[in-house]
Design an enzyme around this catalytic site. Structure first.
Site, PDB file in Angstrom:
ATOM      1  CG  ASN A   1      35.159   2.497  12.613  1.00  0.00           C
ATOM      2  OD1 ASN A   1      34.089   2.367  13.187  1.00  0.00           O
ATOM      3  ND2 ASN A   1      36.231   3.018  13.202  1.00  0.00           N
TER       4      ASN A   1
ATOM      5  CG  ASP B   1      43.622  -0.069  14.228  1.00  0.00           C
ATOM      6  OD1 ASP B   1      43.552   0.085  15.461  1.00  0.00           O
ATOM      7  OD2 ASP B   1      43.082  -1.017  13.623  1.00  0.00           O
TER       8      ASP B   1
ATOM      9  CE  LYS C   1      36.235  19.603  -1.472  1.00  0.00           C
ATOM     10  NZ  LYS C   1      35.300  20.031  -2.480  1.00  0.00           N
TER      11      LYS C   1
ATOM     12  N   PRO D   1      47.392   6.335  18.770  1.00  0.00           N
ATOM     13  CG  PRO D   1      46.709   7.955  20.298  1.00  0.00           C
ATOM     14  CD  PRO D   1      46.997   7.755  18.842  1.00  0.00           C
ATOM     15  CG  ASP D   2      45.760   0.190  21.816  1.00  0.00           C
ATOM     16  OD1 ASP D   2      44.945   0.236  22.761  1.00  0.00           O
ATOM     17  OD2 ASP D   2      45.762  -0.713  20.956  1.00  0.00           O
ATOM     18  CB  ILE D   3      42.265   4.603  23.810  1.00  0.00           C
ATOM     19  CG1 ILE D   3      42.511   5.763  22.841  1.00  0.00           C
ATOM     20  CG2 ILE D   3      41.524   5.068  25.049  1.00  0.00           C
ATOM     21  CD1 ILE D   3      41.322   6.180  22.036  1.00  0.00           C
TER      22      ILE D   3
ATOM     23  CG  PHE E   1      34.182  -4.640  23.155  1.00  0.00           C
ATOM     24  CD1 PHE E   1      34.056  -4.074  24.411  1.00  0.00           C
ATOM     25  CD2 PHE E   1      33.081  -5.270  22.594  1.00  0.00           C
ATOM     26  CE1 PHE E   1      32.856  -4.138  25.105  1.00  0.00           C
ATOM     27  CE2 PHE E   1      31.872  -5.344  23.276  1.00  0.00           C
ATOM     28  CZ  PHE E   1      31.762  -4.772  24.526  1.00  0.00           C
TER      29      PHE E   1
ATOM     30  CE  LYS F   1      42.561  -7.295  18.322  1.00  0.00           C
ATOM     31  NZ  LYS F   1      41.333  -7.086  17.566  1.00  0.00           N
TER      32      LYS F   1
ATOM     33  CE  LYS G   1      44.511  -3.820  21.440  1.00  0.00           C
ATOM     34  NZ  LYS G   1      43.987  -2.650  20.770  1.00  0.00           N
TER      35      LYS G   1
HETATM   36  N1  CTP Z   1      41.503   0.153  20.882  1.00  0.00           N
HETATM   37  C1  CTP Z   1      41.912   1.362  21.430  1.00  0.00           C
HETATM   38  N2  CTP Z   1      42.695   2.202  20.711  1.00  0.00           N
HETATM   39  C2  CTP Z   1      43.100   1.864  19.477  1.00  0.00           C
HETATM   40  C3  CTP Z   1      42.695   0.634  18.905  1.00  0.00           C
HETATM   41  C4  CTP Z   1      41.887  -0.189  19.631  1.00  0.00           C
HETATM   42  O1  CTP Z   1      41.525   1.654  22.567  1.00  0.00           O
HETATM   43  N3  CTP Z   1      43.864   2.703  18.813  1.00  0.00           N
HETATM   44  C5  CTP Z   1      40.700  -0.751  21.723  1.00  0.00           C
HETATM   45  C6  CTP Z   1      39.283  -0.963  21.260  1.00  0.00           C
HETATM   46  O2  CTP Z   1      38.405  -0.028  21.865  1.00  0.00           O
HETATM   47  C7  CTP Z   1      39.021  -2.367  21.756  1.00  0.00           C
HETATM   48  C8  CTP Z   1      40.364  -3.050  21.634  1.00  0.00           C
HETATM   49  O3  CTP Z   1      41.328  -2.007  21.648  1.00  0.00           O
HETATM   50  O4  CTP Z   1      38.668  -2.390  23.111  1.00  0.00           O
HETATM   51  C9  CTP Z   1      40.567  -3.891  20.416  1.00  0.00           C
HETATM   52  O5  CTP Z   1      40.204  -3.187  19.268  1.00  0.00           O
HETATM   53  P1  CTP Z   1      40.185  -3.920  17.855  1.00  0.00           P
HETATM   54  O6  CTP Z   1      39.733  -2.941  16.828  1.00  0.00           O
HETATM   55  O7  CTP Z   1      39.489  -5.218  17.981  1.00  0.00           O
HETATM   56  O8  CTP Z   1      41.709  -4.290  17.648  1.00  0.00           O
HETATM   57  P2  CTP Z   1      42.965  -3.476  17.248  1.00  0.00           P
HETATM   58  O9  CTP Z   1      43.768  -3.197  18.458  1.00  0.00           O
HETATM   59  O10 CTP Z   1      42.578  -2.287  16.444  1.00  0.00           O
HETATM   60  O11 CTP Z   1      43.757  -4.539  16.374  1.00  0.00           O
HETATM   61  P3  CTP Z   1      43.411  -5.096  14.905  1.00  0.00           P
HETATM   62  O12 CTP Z   1      42.806  -3.957  14.151  1.00  0.00           O
HETATM   63  O13 CTP Z   1      44.736  -5.507  14.405  1.00  0.00           O
HETATM   64  O14 CTP Z   1      42.475  -6.261  15.073  1.00  0.00           O
END
Ligand code: CTP
Length: 401
Positions: free
Chosen positions: A209, A277, A287, A304-306, A324, A338, A342
């Site tokens: 990204n 995500d 490749k 995983p959501d960190i 954020f 969020k 979270k």
């Molecule tokens: N984050 C994380 N791990 C992930 C996704 C997000 O730690 N797999 C954290 C980001 O570092 C940030 C927060 O979650 O602090 C929100 O990230 P954001 O990209 O705004 O949201 P998402 O959780 O990815 O949700 P969406 O894409 O649906 O807006």
């Protein structure tokens, strides 16, 4: 708020000098004693008489004036203050500070002082954007100089952009912030995530990204400058390593999670990374070739959501967890949701629509969402956002201990 505090105000050259008159009045109204040093450039914009009348003190201008030297030498002048405030801080005085020049009373005092320095830069947008100014600022930040502003807006020269000095209110607030907590984080541990993550498709290709890591790196730098033992877990970026920070470089979300878990326990965690995500369910070991008749179909699975993992880390949960929220619409609603989902304490919400230039750019307009409500911060440079956030983190940790 500032009872008994002694502020040495250095007024350098710039049209914004008129704002320092108001700042003096407000600082004194808060109980501070203000003594002024006026540079030659500054004297083109405000008079010593105006500064003397508002500060109620003698104004110092000349390095070699015998009466000044016998009354108050430049060394004493620089030491008899709790804070040295440079407002406006022109590109010229910042360059002198960065390179140790001492060619006038203002620069000499700045070189001689052992006191904290807070500067309010003010200059034309092109001067602000010049690589020399950016390098000088970086050097000064590394040495612990604090900054308030500049902000974006119309300039006296008719241009528009960054470089406008912060308003008197913001300068007084920054002085207040400085004294309230001392802003120090010695003995504290902090964890920051930054940058994008790369998710492999095959050994050559990946999903990524547009995150530059500028905001996350600036936050890690600001926390480290305040004395926190800071670990920065970063995906691939072009940003230089912030000084004094323990760097852990990762590529994927899963590596980032493992590195974060290894860095716990900490007092505060700030998740500024733009974590992918999704990842490809099974990255190819070789490749992927164009041999087939149709384009390959990638099956994605969720990463995983960190931030959630850190916020829900049980007895290893940091005292303060900051996330954020990068949004393109319904910024506040989505960010509030969020924060709940979270389980973090604060969310820094920012609009990342292409028109804002927030992703990859140098500035950010954020809203800080805490349990007390929403604070709308003005558009600021990313290091200024980082500085303010670090200040808030130090206050919150102090209040919690
Ligand atoms: N984050 C994380 N791990 C992930 C996704 C997000 O730690 N797999 C954290 C980001 O570092 C940030 C927060 O979650 O602090 C929100 O990230 P954001 O990209 O705004 O949201 P998402 O959780 O990815 O949700 P969406 O894409 O649906 O807006």
């Amino acid at each position: 708020m500032l009872n008994g505090k002694r502020i040495l105000l250095i007024v350098s050259g710039g049209i914004a000098a008129y704002k320092c008159l108001d700042a003096i009045r407000r600082l004194r109204a808060e109980g501070a004693a203000v003594r002024c040093v006026l540079s030659q450039g500054g004297a083109r914009f405000v008079t010593p008489l105006a500064l003397a009348a508002l500060s109620g003190e003698k104004v110092y201008e000349d390095l070699f004036q015998l009466t000044d030297e016998s009354e108050m030498g430049h060394i004493r002048l620089s030491r008899e203050a709790d804070l040295v405030l440079v407002a406006p801080a022109s590109a010229n005085i910042l360059a002198k500070m960065a390179h140790g020049l001492a060619d006038g009373l203002a620069a000499t005092v700045l070189l001689a002082t052992d006191k904290p320095v807070l500067a309010a830069p003010a200059m034309n947008v092109r001067m602000w954007n010049n690589a020399a100014t950016a390098a000088n600022l970086e050097l000064l930040r590394q040495r612990g100089v604090l900054f308030v502003g500049p902000v974006e807006g119309d300039m006296a020269c008719g241009e528009f952009g960054f470089g406008r000095m912060a308003e008197a209110d913001d300068i007084v607030a920054a002085v207040g912030d400085f004294f309230r907590s001392g802003g120090r984080l010695e003995g504290r541990r902090a964890l920051v995530t930054s940058g994008p993550t790369f998710e492999a498709i095959d050994p050559v290709r990946y999903i990524a990204n547009r995150s530059s890591g500028k905001q996350g790196h600036a936050i890690a730098a600001a926390l480290a400058r305040r004395g926190a033992e800071t670990t920065l877990v970063s995906g691939p970026t072009h940003e230089p390593d912030p000084p004094g920070v323990k760097m852990v470089r990762v590529e994927s979300a899963r590596q980032m999670l493992a590195a974060c878990q290894a860095a716990l326990p900490v007092d505060a965690a700030v998740c500024a990374a733009a974590v992918a995500d999704w990842r490809v369910a099974e990255a190819a070991a070789r490749k992927i070739k164009k041999t087939g008749a149709s384009a390959p179909v990638l099956t994605l699975i969720e990463n995983p959501d960190i931030l959630s993992a850190i916020a829900k880390a049980g007895n290893r949960r940091p005292r303060l967890v900051v996330g954020f929220a990068a949004e393109t619409d319904k910024v506040l609603d989505n960010a509030l949701a969020k924060r709940q989902a979270k389980g973090c304490d604060w969310i820094v919400a920012n609009d990342v629509s292409p028109s804002t230039g927030a992703i990859g750019g140098d500035a950010n307009t954020v809203h800080l969402i805490t349990v007390e409500g929403v604070e709308n911060w003005p558009r600021m440079s990313k290091p200024a956002v980082a500085e303010r956030l670090a200040q808030r983190i130090s206050e919150a940790l102090e209040a919690a201990s």
